[in-house]
Design a protein around this motif. Structure first.
Motif, PDB file in Angstrom:
ATOM      1  N   ASP A  60      71.937  -5.528 128.961  1.00 14.69           N
ATOM      2  CA  ASP A  60      72.918  -5.999 127.982  1.00 14.69           C
ATOM      3  C   ASP A  60      72.517  -5.657 126.551  1.00 14.69           C
ATOM      4  OD1 ASP A  60      70.814  -7.697 127.503  1.00 14.69           O
ATOM      5  OD2 ASP A  60      71.984  -9.533 127.608  1.00 14.69           O
ATOM      6  N   PHE A  61      71.462  -4.901 126.372  1.00 15.79           N
ATOM      7  CA  PHE A  61      70.942  -4.460 125.079  1.00 15.79           C
ATOM      8  C   PHE A  61      70.323  -5.581 124.246  1.00 15.79           C
ATOM      9  CE2 PHE A  61      74.285  -1.444 126.250  1.00 15.79           C
ATOM     10  CZ  PHE A  61      73.524  -0.293 126.331  1.00 15.79           C
ATOM     11  N   ASN A  62      70.229  -6.791 124.793  1.00 16.73           N
ATOM     12  CA  ASN A  62      69.550  -7.887 124.109  1.00 16.73           C
ATOM     13  C   ASN A  62      68.393  -8.436 124.937  1.00 16.73           C
ATOM     14  OD1 ASN A  62      70.984  -8.069 121.652  1.00 16.73           O
ATOM     15  ND2 ASN A  62      72.696  -9.004 122.732  1.00 16.73           N
ATOM     16  N   TYR A  63      68.694  -8.937 126.129  1.00 11.61           N
ATOM     17  CA  TYR A  63      67.695  -9.637 126.933  1.00 11.61           C
ATOM     18  C   TYR A  63      67.369  -8.987 128.264  1.00 11.61           C
ATOM     19  CZ  TYR A  63      68.862 -13.283 123.603  1.00 11.61           C
ATOM     20  OH  TYR A  63      69.076 -13.983 122.454  1.00 11.61           O
ATOM     21  N   LEU A  64      68.183  -8.040 128.719  1.00 11.76           N
ATOM     22  CA  LEU A  64      68.042  -7.456 130.054  1.00 11.76           C
ATOM     23  C   LEU A  64      67.971  -5.942 129.992  1.00 11.76           C
ATOM     24  CD1 LEU A  64      70.875  -9.415 131.892  1.00 11.76           C
ATOM     25  CD2 LEU A  64      68.449  -9.928 131.979  1.00 11.76           C
ATOM     26  N   LYS A  71      61.608  -8.246 123.764  1.00 12.71           N
ATOM     27  CA  LYS A  71      60.680  -7.653 124.725  1.00 12.71           C
ATOM     28  C   LYS A  71      59.398  -8.443 124.935  1.00 12.71           C
ATOM     29  CE  LYS A  71      62.275  -3.037 123.737  1.00 12.71           C
ATOM     30  NZ  LYS A  71      61.958  -1.669 123.444  1.00 12.71           N
ATOM     31  N   HIS A  72      59.180  -9.511 124.188  1.00 17.55           N
ATOM     32  CA  HIS A  72      57.874 -10.160 124.227  1.00 17.55           C
ATOM     33  C   HIS A  72      57.874 -11.528 124.890  1.00 17.55           C
ATOM     34  CE1 HIS A  72      56.351  -6.868 121.909  1.00 17.55           C
ATOM     35  NE2 HIS A  72      57.295  -7.047 121.004  1.00 17.55           N
ATOM     36  N   THR A  73      58.952 -11.889 125.557  1.00 14.74           N
ATOM     37  CA  THR A  73      58.977 -13.155 126.295  1.00 14.74           C
ATOM     38  C   THR A  73      58.465 -12.917 127.709  1.00 14.74           C
ATOM     39  OG1 THR A  73      61.221 -12.841 127.118  1.00 14.74           O
ATOM     40  CG2 THR A  73      61.006 -13.931 124.966  1.00 14.74           C
ATOM     41  N   ALA A  74      58.134 -14.008 128.393  1.00 12.45           N
ATOM     42  CA  ALA A  74      57.668 -13.886 129.776  1.00 12.45           C
ATOM     43  C   ALA A  74      58.754 -13.277 130.657  1.00 12.45           C
ATOM     44  CB  ALA A  74      57.258 -15.255 130.309  1.00 12.45           C
ATOM     45  N   ALA A  76      61.202 -11.227 129.691  1.00 12.73           N
ATOM     46  CA  ALA A  76      61.375  -9.816 129.340  1.00 12.73           C
ATOM     47  C   ALA A  76      60.301  -8.957 129.999  1.00 12.73           C
ATOM     48  CB  ALA A  76      61.353  -9.644 127.830  1.00 12.73           C
ATOM     49  N   LYS A  77      59.083  -9.459 130.034  1.00  9.85           N
ATOM     50  CA  LYS A  77      58.000  -8.707 130.671  1.00  9.85           C
ATOM     51  C   LYS A  77      58.218  -8.605 132.175  1.00  9.85           C
ATOM     52  CE  LYS A  77      54.753  -9.749 127.048  1.00  9.85           C
ATOM     53  NZ  LYS A  77      53.585 -10.508 126.613  1.00  9.85           N
ATOM     54  N   ALA A  78      58.639  -9.706 132.803  1.00  5.58           N
ATOM     55  CA  ALA A  78      58.940  -9.683 134.240  1.00  5.58           C
ATOM     56  C   ALA A  78      60.134  -8.779 134.520  1.00  5.58           C
ATOM     57  CB  ALA A  78      59.215 -11.093 134.751  1.00  5.58           C
ATOM     58  N   ASP A  79      61.111  -8.806 133.632  1.00  2.00           N
ATOM     59  CA  ASP A  79      62.287  -7.957 133.786  1.00  2.00           C
ATOM     60  C   ASP A  79      61.880  -6.486 133.783  1.00  2.00           C
ATOM     61  OD1 ASP A  79      65.262  -7.691 133.830  1.00  2.00           O
ATOM     62  OD2 ASP A  79      64.910  -6.685 131.917  1.00  2.00           O
ATOM     63  N   SER A  80      61.019  -6.106 132.855  1.00  2.00           N
ATOM     64  CA  SER A  80      60.588  -4.714 132.758  1.00  2.00           C
ATOM     65  C   SER A  80      59.734  -4.283 133.949  1.00  2.00           C
ATOM     66  CB  SER A  80      59.793  -4.499 131.470  1.00  2.00           C
ATOM     67  OG  SER A  80      60.620  -4.678 130.347  1.00  2.00           O
ATOM     68  N   LYS A  81      58.906  -5.174 134.444  1.00  2.00           N
ATOM     69  CA  LYS A  81      58.000  -4.816 135.530  1.00  2.00           C
ATOM     70  C   LYS A  81      58.636  -4.891 136.906  1.00  2.00           C
ATOM     71  CE  LYS A  81      53.728  -6.197 133.285  1.00  2.00           C
ATOM     72  NZ  LYS A  81      52.625  -7.173 133.278  1.00  2.00           N
ATOM     73  N   LEU A  86      63.617  -2.625 140.365  1.00  2.00           N
ATOM     74  CA  LEU A  86      64.260  -3.020 141.616  1.00  2.00           C
ATOM     75  C   LEU A  86      65.754  -2.713 141.581  1.00  2.00           C
ATOM     76  CD1 LEU A  86      64.127  -4.415 144.389  1.00  2.00           C
ATOM     77  CD2 LEU A  86      64.506  -6.573 143.181  1.00  2.00           C
ATOM     78  N   CYS A  87      66.417  -3.096 140.512  1.00  2.00           N
ATOM     79  CA  CYS A  87      67.862  -2.849 140.402  1.00  2.00           C
ATOM     80  C   CYS A  87      68.165  -1.358 140.356  1.00  2.00           C
ATOM     81  CB  CYS A  87      68.423  -3.546 139.168  1.00  2.00           C
ATOM     82  SG  CYS A  87      68.478  -5.338 139.343  1.00  2.00           S
ATOM     83  N   LEU A  88      67.347  -0.601 139.647  1.00  2.00           N
ATOM     84  CA  LEU A  88      67.546   0.841 139.592  1.00  2.00           C
ATOM     85  C   LEU A  88      67.376   1.470 140.975  1.00  2.00           C
ATOM     86  CD1 LEU A  88      68.127   3.244 137.747  1.00  2.00           C
ATOM     87  CD2 LEU A  88      65.667   3.445 137.389  1.00  2.00           C
TER      88      LEU A  88
END
Length: 101
Positions: A60-64, A71-74, A76-81, A86-88
């Motif tokens: 969504d260009f903000n949180y996901l 990018k520095h919340t817990a 956001a880090k889990a989302d990136s890792k 997984l979704c991709l």
């Protein structure tokens, strides 16, 4: 970095039910499950499901997603890792399944 917000149990249930429905669509495609009268609608689902997962990976260009600003919340880090890859992967596999048919 504050604590993560509490996710309502109903939201978790809704996500779980939707994922089960997506699995049923692919069981129908494999021929292991047949439900009469849904073939026309399900044919759109074969493209819709990967599209949803690819959109989730983009975000969504903000949180996901790949292009998030926060990018520095817990989360956001889990989302990136975890969640974005997984979704991709699910999205790409869904497209490949359609193209191989």
């Amino acid at each position: 970095m504050g604590s993560l917000p509490k996710i309502p149990p109903i939201a978790t249930l809704v996500v779980g039910v939707v994922l089960v429905l997506f699995a049923l669509v692919y069981l129908m495609k494999s021929g292991l499950l047949t439900i009469q009268g849904l073939n026309g609608v399900i044919n759109y689902g074969y493209w819709f499901i990967p599209f949803i997962f690819i959109l989730r990976a983009i975000g969504d260009f903000n949180y996901l997603g790949f292009f998030k600003k926060v990018k520095h919340t817990a989360f956001a880090k889990a989302d990136s890792k975890v969640f974005v890859p997984l979704c991709l992967a699910i999205g790409i596999m869904g497209i490949l399944i359609q193209l191989m048919d």
